[in-house]
Design an enzyme around this catalytic site. Sequence first.
Site, mmCIF file in Angstrom:
data_model
loop_
_atom_site.group_PDB
_atom_site.id
_atom_site.type_symbol
_atom_site.label_atom_id
_atom_site.label_comp_id
_atom_site.label_asym_id
_atom_site.label_seq_id
_atom_site.Cartn_x
_atom_site.Cartn_y
_atom_site.Cartn_z
ATOM 1 N N PHE A 149 -5.672 -54.201 -3.923
ATOM 2 C CA PHE A 149 -6.933 -54.180 -4.968
ATOM 3 C C PHE A 149 -6.759 -52.859 -5.468
ATOM 4 O O PHE A 149 -7.849 -51.339 -5.424
ATOM 5 C CB PHE A 149 -7.738 -54.491 -5.161
ATOM 6 C CG PHE A 149 -8.530 -53.453 -3.516
ATOM 7 C CD1 PHE A 149 -9.400 -52.737 -3.647
ATOM 8 C CD2 PHE A 149 -8.651 -54.266 -2.540
ATOM 9 C CE1 PHE A 149 -10.319 -52.576 -2.792
ATOM 10 C CE2 PHE A 149 -9.978 -53.337 -1.220
ATOM 11 C CZ PHE A 149 -10.332 -52.362 -1.256
ATOM 12 N N LYS A 173 2.865 -59.327 -8.567
ATOM 13 C CA LYS A 173 1.432 -60.193 -8.617
ATOM 14 C C LYS A 173 0.442 -59.195 -8.003
ATOM 15 O O LYS A 173 0.499 -58.726 -6.962
ATOM 16 C CB LYS A 173 2.248 -61.855 -7.442
ATOM 17 C CG LYS A 173 0.880 -62.399 -7.111
ATOM 18 C CD LYS A 173 -0.692 -62.734 -7.768
ATOM 19 C CE LYS A 173 -0.865 -61.854 -5.745
ATOM 20 N NZ LYS A 173 -2.875 -61.799 -5.653
ATOM 21 N N GLU A 176 -5.936 -60.221 -7.268
ATOM 22 C CA GLU A 176 -6.587 -60.724 -8.475
ATOM 23 C C GLU A 176 -7.688 -60.297 -8.621
ATOM 24 O O GLU A 176 -9.162 -60.509 -9.256
ATOM 25 C CB GLU A 176 -7.157 -62.079 -7.681
ATOM 26 C CG GLU A 176 -7.536 -62.409 -6.098
ATOM 27 C CD GLU A 176 -6.375 -62.196 -5.069
ATOM 28 O OE1 GLU A 176 -5.205 -61.004 -5.537
ATOM 29 O OE2 GLU A 176 -6.348 -62.781 -5.009
ATOM 30 N N ARG A 177 -8.577 -59.425 -7.453
ATOM 31 C CA ARG A 177 -9.819 -58.589 -7.712
ATOM 32 C C ARG A 177 -9.924 -56.852 -9.234
ATOM 33 O O ARG A 177 -10.820 -56.909 -9.486
ATOM 34 C CB ARG A 177 -10.277 -57.756 -6.177
ATOM 35 C CG ARG A 177 -10.042 -59.077 -5.049
ATOM 36 C CD ARG A 177 -11.053 -57.855 -3.764
ATOM 37 N NE ARG A 177 -9.524 -58.546 -3.106
ATOM 38 C CZ ARG A 177 -9.871 -57.856 -1.489
ATOM 39 N NH1 ARG A 177 -10.715 -56.842 -1.658
ATOM 40 N NH2 ARG A 177 -9.450 -58.195 -0.640
ATOM 41 N N SER A 226 -2.614 -55.787 3.695
ATOM 42 C CA SER A 226 -3.207 -55.488 5.182
ATOM 43 C C SER A 226 -2.324 -56.108 6.004
ATOM 44 O O SER A 226 -1.549 -57.274 5.327
ATOM 45 C CB SER A 226 -5.078 -56.813 4.772
ATOM 46 O OG SER A 226 -4.244 -57.696 4.663
ATOM 47 N N CYS A 281 -5.650 -46.488 2.178
ATOM 48 C CA CYS A 281 -4.614 -46.448 3.714
ATOM 49 C C CYS A 281 -4.430 -45.116 4.219
ATOM 50 O O CYS A 281 -3.926 -45.296 4.867
ATOM 51 C CB CYS A 281 -3.455 -47.285 2.988
ATOM 52 S SG CYS A 281 -2.419 -46.275 2.390
ATOM 53 N N GLU A 384 -9.236 -51.357 11.143
ATOM 54 C CA GLU A 384 -9.791 -50.968 10.200
ATOM 55 C C GLU A 384 -10.553 -51.692 9.141
ATOM 56 O O GLU A 384 -11.139 -52.256 8.694
ATOM 57 C CB GLU A 384 -8.398 -51.249 9.221
ATOM 58 C CG GLU A 384 -8.075 -50.671 7.636
ATOM 59 C CD GLU A 384 -7.147 -51.195 7.079
ATOM 60 O OE1 GLU A 384 -6.772 -51.761 6.395
ATOM 61 O OE2 GLU A 384 -6.374 -49.967 6.092
HETATM 62 P P1 NAD Z 1 -5.195 -58.032 1.065
HETATM 63 O O1 NAD Z 1 -3.877 -58.020 2.194
HETATM 64 O O2 NAD Z 1 -5.808 -58.663 1.150
HETATM 65 O O3 NAD Z 1 -4.456 -58.532 -0.601
HETATM 66 C C1 NAD Z 1 -2.559 -57.788 -0.688
HETATM 67 C C2 NAD Z 1 -2.266 -58.848 -1.345
HETATM 68 O O4 NAD Z 1 -1.877 -60.151 -0.642
HETATM 69 C C3 NAD Z 1 -2.451 -59.892 -2.726
HETATM 70 O O5 NAD Z 1 -1.690 -59.191 -4.306
HETATM 71 C C4 NAD Z 1 -3.330 -60.467 -2.067
HETATM 72 O O6 NAD Z 1 -3.533 -61.198 -3.579
HETATM 73 C C5 NAD Z 1 -2.614 -61.875 -1.578
HETATM 74 N N1 NAD Z 1 -2.795 -62.032 -0.332
HETATM 75 C C6 NAD Z 1 -4.161 -62.310 0.249
HETATM 76 N N2 NAD Z 1 -4.034 -63.369 0.987
HETATM 77 C C7 NAD Z 1 -2.839 -63.470 0.911
HETATM 78 C C8 NAD Z 1 -2.606 -64.747 1.742
HETATM 79 N N3 NAD Z 1 -3.501 -65.669 2.505
HETATM 80 N N4 NAD Z 1 -1.637 -65.432 1.619
HETATM 81 C C9 NAD Z 1 -1.049 -64.692 0.292
HETATM 82 N N5 NAD Z 1 -0.907 -63.819 -0.411
HETATM 83 C C10 NAD Z 1 -2.516 -63.373 -0.140
HETATM 84 O O7 NAD Z 1 -4.746 -56.024 0.882
HETATM 85 P P2 NAD Z 1 -6.292 -55.427 -0.234
HETATM 86 O O8 NAD Z 1 -7.522 -55.922 0.789
HETATM 87 O O9 NAD Z 1 -5.560 -56.090 -1.385
HETATM 88 O O10 NAD Z 1 -5.845 -54.193 0.176
HETATM 89 C C11 NAD Z 1 -6.334 -53.482 1.213
HETATM 90 C C12 NAD Z 1 -5.561 -53.188 2.082
HETATM 91 O O11 NAD Z 1 -4.666 -52.509 1.988
HETATM 92 C C13 NAD Z 1 -5.466 -52.264 3.581
HETATM 93 O O12 NAD Z 1 -5.400 -52.777 4.476
HETATM 94 C C14 NAD Z 1 -5.086 -51.255 3.475
HETATM 95 O O13 NAD Z 1 -4.127 -50.307 4.511
HETATM 96 C C15 NAD Z 1 -3.144 -51.806 2.778
HETATM 97 N N6 NAD Z 1 -3.395 -51.459 2.058
HETATM 98 C C16 NAD Z 1 -1.437 -50.088 2.772
HETATM 99 C C17 NAD Z 1 -0.909 -49.148 1.815
HETATM 100 C C18 NAD Z 1 0.168 -48.771 2.840
HETATM 101 O O14 NAD Z 1 1.010 -48.376 2.375
HETATM 102 N N7 NAD Z 1 0.207 -48.740 3.546
HETATM 103 C C19 NAD Z 1 -1.157 -49.147 0.519
HETATM 104 C C20 NAD Z 1 -2.475 -49.218 -0.246
HETATM 105 C C21 NAD Z 1 -3.157 -50.409 0.763
#
Ligand code: NAD
Length: 499
Positions: A149, A173, A176-177, A226, A281, A384
């Site tokens: 998101f 994909k 969804e937020r 994450s 991140c 985090e």
């Molecule tokens: P998230 O892991 O909750 O979601 C990321 C994606 O995974 C979304 O598209 C979501 O729909 C999907 N998802 C969520 N739960 C799932 C599940 N149980 N099974 C399958 N798919 C699932 O992350 P977020 O809250 O959207 O983003 C924030 C996180 O992303 C933070 O931890 C941040 O550090 C990280 N991030 C990392 C980078 C990097 O380059 N390392 C860059 C940006 C963000």
Amino acid sequence: MRQVNHWIDGKEAAGTSGRTADVYNPATGEVQAKVALASKADMDAAIARAAEAQVKWGATNPQRRARVMMKMVDLINRDMDKMAEVLSSEHGKTFPDAKGDIQRGLEVIEFSVGAPHQLKGEFIDAAGPGIDMYSMRQPLGVVAAITPFNFPAMIPLWKLGPALASGNAVILKPSERDPTVPNMLAALFQEAGLPDGVLQVVHGDKEAVDAILDSEVIQAVGFVGSTPIAQYIYERAAATGKRAQCFGGAKNHMIIMPDADLDQAADALVGAGFGAAGERCMAISVAVPVGEKTADALIEKLVPRIEKLKVGPWTAGNDVDYGPVVTKAARENILRLVETGVEQGAELVVDGRDFALQGYEDGFFVGPHLFDRVTPDMDIYKTEIFGPVLSTVRAASYEDALKLAMDNEYGNGTAIFTRDGDTARDFASRVNVGMIGVNVPIPVPLAYFTFGGWKKSGFGDLNQHGPDAFRFYTRTKTVTSRWPSGIKEGAAFNFKAMD
Ligand code: NAD
């Protein structure tokens, strides 16, 4: 109520699942739209159509594919403000920061205009008698991008530029937020000349993601989000033989040496710690001053800067330093972690727990927090937080500060503030983290370098954007050829040196 649908075969489609999720305006706490959540059947149909469309797109010459990127650069610039408004309203970040989100994605589209150069193989003539050898880079077929998101434009564009310019079809994909900007980007790609079906935006949750992971058609998955989900996706994607690069969470340390310019360091910490409400991140979440004197002086400079921060809705324009966090659950989680910090003995030097904004009482705002005397065993250090909370861990020496960063399970970014070249060089060379800043707090590499963290911040091979992205989205084929005039012998039964 507005509904955000999938983008399938060049047009909106509601899908068949009947399931939706709420999309909030984080500044007011109101539901502003519903987003369709794909079923496995919806996802499988989108993938099948992408596979058909990819055949022609993959055979289109690279220069023509690059022209779509060239056009896309103009179109993104044309619609920048319009997209930034939507982005701010769904994510909550300020308008200038939303433009920055789009801009840093646009730069990867600009880099992707040079795809033909990135896709060239290698050639050597006369590798043996009449023998030539060459390699080519071919698209993988259908690939998937699963994005978070916090950068709803930048990260999809990081994936789409190199993957599409390499001749793949992409299933995107998004989170969804904040799902609307990815659809706007898909419509722009269509306007730029991308054939229908080559980019399918399929919204959804775990059901949609699992359908991607289990698909026999999808050849590669690029994930950002994450760490627990990154690891899950990496493992499940590998089970069906896919390529996977999965970038996870972070806990980025900034080391402040006694010789650093402390005003510069304090300004950098405030921007990198609290910008975008800490939902980056590459945010700095841990300040590591070296020596008690440095720590005392740094805290003294940080407190007034943090107390002055202006928190508000994006609609307040330049009067706001950062906006709300993305959901009510995120807000509650951040405040819960702050409580654990207090309970576990950290010193809460700036306390944002009572923050409230008149007229926006239901918004997901979190006031700024600064902790001092944090220790590595505390939850606020280990987790985090992804919110406007900066922790200070005092280090006795440079070696102790370096060790702290190295022992942390994450390895996305880190920075050192110093005037001493030797120390900076030593730090950059020894620290086990993917992206390093020297007097630069958020060292996000530009589009023509690559972006990626180490340790639990990144699973899989190759980084995002830069030349690595073109390697990730293509596979190498190597041809050894000899023409009849070069064939001097009959059947050969043994391996031997070329001569
Ligand atoms: P998230 O892991 O909750 O979601 C990321 C994606 O995974 C979304 O598209 C979501 O729909 C999907 N998802 C969520 N739960 C799932 C599940 N149980 N099974 C399958 N798919 C699932 O992350 P977020 O809250 O959207 O983003 C924030 C996180 O992303 C933070 O931890 C941040 O550090 C990280 N991030 C990392 C980078 C990097 O380059 N390392 C860059 C940006 C963000």
